[in-house]
Design a protein around this motif. Sequence first.
Motif, PDB file in Angstrom:
ATOM      1  N   LYS A  19      31.168  53.303  54.800  1.00  0.00           N
ATOM      2  CA  LYS A  19      30.877  52.008  54.185  1.00  0.00           C
ATOM      3  C   LYS A  19      31.412  51.961  52.763  1.00  0.00           C
ATOM      4  CE  LYS A  19      26.850  51.047  57.017  1.00  0.00           C
ATOM      5  NZ  LYS A  19      25.396  50.889  57.081  1.00  0.00           N
ATOM      6  N   ALA A  20      31.270  53.058  52.024  1.00  0.00           N
ATOM      7  CA  ALA A  20      31.785  53.105  50.659  1.00  0.00           C
ATOM      8  C   ALA A  20      33.301  52.963  50.660  1.00  0.00           C
ATOM      9  CB  ALA A  20      31.369  54.401  49.977  1.00  0.00           C
ATOM     10  N   GLY A  21      33.967  53.568  51.636  1.00  0.00           N
ATOM     11  CA  GLY A  21      35.415  53.456  51.730  1.00  0.00           C
ATOM     12  C   GLY A  21      35.859  52.029  51.998  1.00  0.00           C
ATOM     13  N   VAL A  22      35.173  51.348  52.912  1.00  0.00           N
ATOM     14  CA  VAL A  22      35.519  49.962  53.234  1.00  0.00           C
ATOM     15  C   VAL A  22      35.315  49.074  52.012  1.00  0.00           C
ATOM     16  CG1 VAL A  22      34.823  47.963  54.613  1.00  0.00           C
ATOM     17  CG2 VAL A  22      35.058  50.189  55.695  1.00  0.00           C
ATOM     18  N   ILE A  23      34.210  49.271  51.304  1.00  0.00           N
ATOM     19  CA  ILE A  23      33.935  48.466  50.111  1.00  0.00           C
ATOM     20  C   ILE A  23      34.983  48.755  49.034  1.00  0.00           C
ATOM     21  CG2 ILE A  23      32.275  48.130  48.233  1.00  0.00           C
ATOM     22  CD1 ILE A  23      30.067  48.558  50.353  1.00  0.00           C
ATOM     23  N   GLY A  24      35.376  50.015  48.887  1.00  0.00           N
ATOM     24  CA  GLY A  24      36.400  50.364  47.909  1.00  0.00           C
ATOM     25  C   GLY A  24      37.730  49.704  48.204  1.00  0.00           C
ATOM     26  N   VAL A  25      38.124  49.674  49.473  1.00  0.00           N
ATOM     27  CA  VAL A  25      39.380  49.038  49.851  1.00  0.00           C
ATOM     28  C   VAL A  25      39.308  47.536  49.570  1.00  0.00           C
ATOM     29  CG1 VAL A  25      40.836  48.435  51.824  1.00  0.00           C
ATOM     30  CG2 VAL A  25      40.045  50.773  51.542  1.00  0.00           C
ATOM     31  N   ALA A  26      38.185  46.912  49.893  1.00  0.00           N
ATOM     32  CA  ALA A  26      38.024  45.481  49.642  1.00  0.00           C
ATOM     33  C   ALA A  26      38.112  45.187  48.149  1.00  0.00           C
ATOM     34  CB  ALA A  26      36.699  44.984  50.211  1.00  0.00           C
ATOM     35  N   ALA A  27      37.478  46.023  47.328  1.00  0.00           N
ATOM     36  CA  ALA A  27      37.529  45.823  45.875  1.00  0.00           C
ATOM     37  C   ALA A  27      38.951  45.981  45.356  1.00  0.00           C
ATOM     38  CB  ALA A  27      36.593  46.808  45.181  1.00  0.00           C
ATOM     39  N   ALA A  28      39.702  46.928  45.904  1.00  0.00           N
ATOM     40  CA  ALA A  28      41.085  47.134  45.474  1.00  0.00           C
ATOM     41  C   ALA A  28      41.948  45.927  45.824  1.00  0.00           C
ATOM     42  CB  ALA A  28      41.649  48.396  46.112  1.00  0.00           C
ATOM     43  N   VAL A  29      41.720  45.359  47.002  1.00  0.00           N
ATOM     44  CA  VAL A  29      42.499  44.185  47.411  1.00  0.00           C
ATOM     45  C   VAL A  29      42.199  43.010  46.489  1.00  0.00           C
ATOM     46  CG1 VAL A  29      42.769  42.469  49.250  1.00  0.00           C
ATOM     47  CG2 VAL A  29      42.756  44.902  49.806  1.00  0.00           C
ATOM     48  N   VAL A  30      40.921  42.762  46.200  1.00  0.00           N
ATOM     49  CA  VAL A  30      40.554  41.655  45.317  1.00  0.00           C
ATOM     50  C   VAL A  30      41.127  41.889  43.920  1.00  0.00           C
ATOM     51  CG1 VAL A  30      38.603  40.525  44.173  1.00  0.00           C
ATOM     52  CG2 VAL A  30      38.501  41.031  46.615  1.00  0.00           C
ATOM     53  N   GLY A  31      41.048  43.116  43.420  1.00  0.00           N
ATOM     54  CA  GLY A  31      41.618  43.418  42.112  1.00  0.00           C
ATOM     55  C   GLY A  31      43.120  43.194  42.079  1.00  0.00           C
ATOM     56  N   GLY A  32      43.802  43.556  43.152  1.00  0.00           N
ATOM     57  CA  GLY A  32      45.240  43.330  43.227  1.00  0.00           C
ATOM     58  C   GLY A  32      45.605  41.863  43.208  1.00  0.00           C
ATOM     59  N   VAL A  33      44.832  41.054  43.908  1.00  0.00           N
ATOM     60  CA  VAL A  33      45.081  39.611  43.929  1.00  0.00           C
ATOM     61  C   VAL A  33      44.895  39.028  42.535  1.00  0.00           C
ATOM     62  CG1 VAL A  33      44.218  37.397  44.796  1.00  0.00           C
ATOM     63  CG2 VAL A  33      44.564  39.306  46.361  1.00  0.00           C
ATOM     64  N   ILE A  34      43.842  39.440  41.859  1.00  0.00           N
ATOM     65  CA  ILE A  34      43.596  38.939  40.503  1.00  0.00           C
ATOM     66  C   ILE A  34      44.693  39.394  39.560  1.00  0.00           C
ATOM     67  CG2 ILE A  34      42.036  39.142  38.518  1.00  0.00           C
ATOM     68  CD1 ILE A  34      39.731  39.140  40.517  1.00  0.00           C
ATOM     69  N   ALA A  35      45.146  40.635  39.681  1.00  0.00           N
ATOM     70  CA  ALA A  35      46.216  41.134  38.821  1.00  0.00           C
ATOM     71  C   ALA A  35      47.505  40.360  39.040  1.00  0.00           C
ATOM     72  CB  ALA A  35      46.436  42.619  39.070  1.00  0.00           C
ATOM     73  N   VAL A  36      47.838  40.067  40.275  1.00  0.00           N
ATOM     74  CA  VAL A  36      49.049  39.298  40.575  1.00  0.00           C
ATOM     75  C   VAL A  36      48.922  37.894  40.011  1.00  0.00           C
ATOM     76  CG1 VAL A  36      50.373  38.240  42.445  1.00  0.00           C
ATOM     77  CG2 VAL A  36      49.736  40.648  42.579  1.00  0.00           C
ATOM     78  N   ALA A  37      47.741  37.295  40.165  1.00  0.00           N
ATOM     79  CA  ALA A  37      47.532  35.943  39.637  1.00  0.00           C
ATOM     80  C   ALA A  37      47.672  35.934  38.125  1.00  0.00           C
ATOM     81  CB  ALA A  37      46.162  35.432  40.048  1.00  0.00           C
TER      82      ALA A  37
END
Length: 128
Positions: free
Chosen positions: A13-31
């Motif tokens: 569960k921690a791994g899945v949450i970490g991947v989701a957080a990384a994806v959201v952070g990447g989207v914000i960084a690109v924006a």
Amino acid sequence: MTDTWNRLGPAGKAGVIGVAAAVVGGVIAVAHARASTTATDDEAEESGGVLAEVARILNQAAEEQDDSASLSSPPPRPPCTGDVRGYWRFQCLNPRGHTTGNCRHEWRWVDDYTKGAADDEEEEDAEV
């Protein structure tokens, strides 16, 4: 989907949450990067107004946070004073070797004391 989530252990569960957080952070960084490189507001509206608006809001919030942090500091905490009852403490006898495991511990008794009394005595001496 729910069954799969329930079958995951805490590490999964921690791994899945970490991947989701990384994806959201990447989207914000690109924006943020896209909005920073746009030349004018007209171009921002044409190429992706939503992303530019998100970046503008993030920049404005960061500036406000910097301004508020520099203007005010938290009030000082009052000193902790009062009587402390005696207690047992598991004392490390070699603090330098503590991180490497090269230490020995021993139970030691700490006598009753009054916390903050030394400061009060100094103030009374200064007044006299």
